[in-house]
Write a protein that holds these residues in place. Structure first.
Motif, PDB file in Angstrom:
ATOM      1  N   SER A  58      -8.340  -8.862  -6.913  1.00 29.01           N
ATOM      2  CA  SER A  58      -7.399  -7.802  -7.256  1.00 29.01           C
ATOM      3  C   SER A  58      -7.183  -6.861  -6.077  1.00 29.01           C
ATOM      4  O   SER A  58      -8.132  -6.252  -5.565  1.00 29.01           O
ATOM      5  CB  SER A  58      -7.938  -7.009  -8.454  1.00 29.01           C
ATOM      6  OG  SER A  58      -7.182  -5.832  -8.651  1.00 29.01           O
ATOM      7  N   GLU A  61      -7.853  -3.119  -7.268  1.00 32.08           N
ATOM      8  CA  GLU A  61      -9.270  -2.783  -7.372  1.00 32.08           C
ATOM      9  C   GLU A  61      -9.870  -2.576  -5.985  1.00 32.08           C
ATOM     10  O   GLU A  61     -10.676  -1.664  -5.777  1.00 32.08           O
ATOM     11  CB  GLU A  61     -10.018  -3.881  -8.117  1.00 32.08           C
ATOM     12  CG  GLU A  61      -9.732  -3.930  -9.614  1.00 32.08           C
ATOM     13  CD  GLU A  61     -10.513  -5.025 -10.310  1.00 32.08           C
ATOM     14  OE1 GLU A  61     -11.381  -5.660  -9.667  1.00 32.08           O
ATOM     15  OE2 GLU A  61     -10.254  -5.254 -11.510  1.00 32.08           O
ATOM     16  N   GLN A  91       0.051 -10.562  -1.226  1.00 34.23           N
ATOM     17  CA  GLN A  91      -1.072  -9.701  -1.590  1.00 34.23           C
ATOM     18  C   GLN A  91      -1.296  -8.593  -0.567  1.00 34.23           C
ATOM     19  O   GLN A  91      -1.594  -7.448  -0.934  1.00 34.23           O
ATOM     20  CB  GLN A  91      -2.340 -10.543  -1.766  1.00 34.23           C
ATOM     21  CG  GLN A  91      -2.336 -11.381  -3.032  1.00 34.23           C
ATOM     22  CD  GLN A  91      -3.547 -12.285  -3.122  1.00 34.23           C
ATOM     23  OE1 GLN A  91      -3.868 -13.019  -2.174  1.00 34.23           O
ATOM     24  NE2 GLN A  91      -4.252 -12.233  -4.246  1.00 34.23           N
TER      25      GLN A  91
END
Length: 266
Positions: A58, A61, A91
């Motif tokens: 993630s 996170e 990402q």
């Protein structure tokens, strides 16, 4: 330079204007030396940047983990270290955009090596600037067409970088750091030969009080520099010595105001 846990906390800062310090990796690792390494940088008045080494998982996170470790100061730069092949171009974009929203007012940049930028990147997105690593032995010439802010050009004996800025004052302004004029140098006086004469000449030029080329810069506080100081005093007589209508000797108060006038871009 940039430092991680591999380097000593009291690394040498001689000749440096900025340092990047690794804080976190993934969602579990924190560099145990980063606070001491930050102190070393700030004690030397370096512009400071902090980076996160991204791992698969993630991105939000990881970004929250990174940001939770640090209390930011105006002018701190934040960076994403993109080196893991399991992390996609999308990402890395998402991490940067998320941190930009979570830390408004701070520059958020991308660190990538030449191969990742040329062959893995799909968006040409680097946030507020690209920090490109290409160990080609050519500081300031990373061999890419895209705009860049920092070039890591060698890892010997330590990761070493050059910024694409005219000087430290320009870097400070870009980073959003509050401007602090340099300390008034001892021994600066008309007719004297001292290295501090060049910064004075540059500040006078930047503020519009002295017309001089880089080739004409000198360590001598000579007639040209004195004339520039005279022009500064004509515009700001409050910094002239009392009782000296033709004063050409700048003092600590005038020095601080001149440099703020020349380089504080806020």
């Amino acid at each position: 330079m940039d430092v991680a846990s591999y380097q000593a906390a009291d690394y040498s800062t001689r000749g440096l204007d900025f340092a990047f310090i690794k804080i976190t990796e993934g969602t579990t690792y924190t560099n145990p030396k980063w606070v001491a390494e930050r102190k070393t940088a700030r004690d030397a008045s370096l512009v400071t940047g902090f980076y996160h080494f991204i791992r698969p998982g993630s991105v939000t996170e990881q970004a929250d983990f990174f940001l939770s470790r640090i209390t930011l100061r105006a002018g701190d730069i934040l960076a994403l270290d993109w080196e893991d092949p399991g992390v996609s171009s999308d990402q890395k974009d998402a991490w940067i955009r998320y941190v930009q929203k979570k830390a408004p007012g701070h520059r958020v940049i991308l660190y990538a090596n030449y191969d990742y930028w040329i062959n893995r990147d799909r968006s040409s997105f680097a946030g507020d600037g690209l920090w490109i690593a290409h160990y080609n032995g050519k500081p300031g010439n990373p061999g890419i067409k895209a705009p860049w802010r920092f070039h890591q050009y060698t890892s010997t004996p330590i990761d070493t970088n050059v910024g694409n800025f005219t000087d430290k004052a320009a870097l400070l302004a870009w980073a959003g750091a509050p401007y602090v004029p340099p300390a008034f140098p001892a021994g600066l006086a008309p007719g004297k030969h001292t290295p501090s004469a060049k910064p004075l000449q540059k500040a006078l030029r930047a503020a519009g009080f002295l017309s001089i080329t880089d080739a004409d810069l000198s360590d001598t506080y000579g007639p040209g520099t004195q004339a520039g100081v005279g022009h500064f005093f004509a515009a700001h007589p409050e910094f002239r010595s009392q009782g000296k209508p033709h004063d050409v000797a700048i003092g600590p108060r005038g020095w601080a105001y001149l440099f703020t006038l020349a380089y504080d871009q806020k």
